[in-house]
Scaffold this motif. Structure first.
Motif, short mmCIF file in Angstrom:
data_model
loop_
_atom_site.label_atom_id
_atom_site.label_comp_id
_atom_site.label_asym_id
_atom_site.label_seq_id
_atom_site.Cartn_x
_atom_site.Cartn_y
_atom_site.Cartn_z
N ALA A 196 33.97 8.35 -63.59
CA ALA A 196 33.57 7.17 -64.36
C ALA A 196 34.79 6.34 -64.76
O ALA A 196 34.72 5.11 -64.85
CB ALA A 196 32.78 7.58 -65.59
N ILE A 200 28.22 6.47 -70.39
CA ILE A 200 28.35 6.58 -68.93
C ILE A 200 26.96 6.65 -68.32
O ILE A 200 26.21 7.59 -68.57
CB ILE A 200 29.17 7.82 -68.54
CG1 ILE A 200 30.58 7.74 -69.12
CG2 ILE A 200 29.22 7.96 -67.02
CD1 ILE A 200 31.40 9.00 -68.90
N GLU A 202 27.68 3.78 -63.55
CA GLU A 202 29.10 4.05 -63.31
C GLU A 202 29.27 5.12 -62.23
O GLU A 202 30.18 5.03 -61.40
CB GLU A 202 29.79 4.53 -64.59
CG GLU A 202 30.18 3.43 -65.56
CD GLU A 202 29.04 3.03 -66.47
OE1 GLU A 202 29.22 2.10 -67.26
OE2 GLU A 202 27.96 3.65 -66.38
N VAL A 203 28.42 6.14 -62.26
CA VAL A 203 28.56 7.27 -61.33
C VAL A 203 27.21 7.59 -60.69
O VAL A 203 26.18 7.59 -61.36
CB VAL A 203 29.08 8.54 -62.06
CG1 VAL A 203 29.20 9.71 -61.08
CG2 VAL A 203 30.42 8.26 -62.73
#
Length: 207
Positions: free
Chosen positions: A118, A2, A49-50
């Motif tokens: 995510a 992630i 993703e985040v």
């Protein structure tokens, strides 16, 4: 893995969150930024993703950055907030952010929130939701009837969204396809006049 970008104008907050994130083997911290403008540049470069965003920053605030990230579809924003920002928190309800979490949240809560976002889920920390509920109490009677026009299945989908489930997870829970989930969400938005799934979650939790 992630990929994450951290954005906060407070050096102590940045360092503390950086240490928490870097303890996780499945997390990669692509960049740490001190303002919204640098965050946008970093997100366009890394497409994480985040993106953990401080809701209040000089220049572009977290909500403005979040809206741009969503428009360009380059990252899922998770807003970091405190209880002394009622106007910004309520404004964030109108943006398609993936959730809000207190800066004072425990490390486990923060890490869990990042993983949920995510995967496409939503995160609304209970303390923040309680605060939002108190702030919109004058609208409560109107919102109590917001879901009256929905079918039983549509209410089930709304409830699942409020749990923070992604479309795929909702489909598995309700034994329906991803496409059917998307169709139900479109109908819910049309019937309620809401604009996106984040508003569905917030309105469901504060009904």
């Amino acid at each position: 893995m992630i990929h994450i970008i951290l954005v906060d104008d407070d050096a102590m907050i940045r360092e503390g969150l950086k240490m928490i994130i870097e303890t996780q083997e499945d997390f990669i911290l692509d960049a740490v930024c001190e303002n919204g403008e640098k965050a946008i540049e970093a997100c366009r470069l890394y497409k994480p993703e985040v993106t953990l965003l401080d809701i209040r920053m000089p220049g572009m605030n977290g909500i403005e950055v979040a809206k741009l990230l969503i428009e360009e579809n380059i990252s899922k924003p998770l807003l970091l907030t405190t209880f002394d920002e009622p106007d910004l928190i309520l404004n964030a309800m109108k943006a398609n952010v993936y959730g809000y979490i207190l800066k004072s949240a425990s490390a486990d809560t923060m890490l869990s929130a990042i993983r949920t976002v995510a995967l496409g889920g939503n995160v609304f920390q209970k303390d923040v939701m309680d605060f939002i509920t108190s702030q919109v109490s004058e609208q409560k009677q109107k919102e109590n009837h917001l879901f009256d026009s929905l079918t039983e299945r549509e209410v089930e989908v709304a409830a699942a969204i409020a749990e923070g489930l992604s479309n795929k997870e909702i489909g598995k829970k309700l034994f329906i396809s991803d496409g059917t989930v998307r169709n139900h969400i479109s109908v819910i938005l049309s019937k309620t006049g809401l604009e996106h799934r984040t508003q569905i979650a917030v309105r469901y939790l504060t009904r």
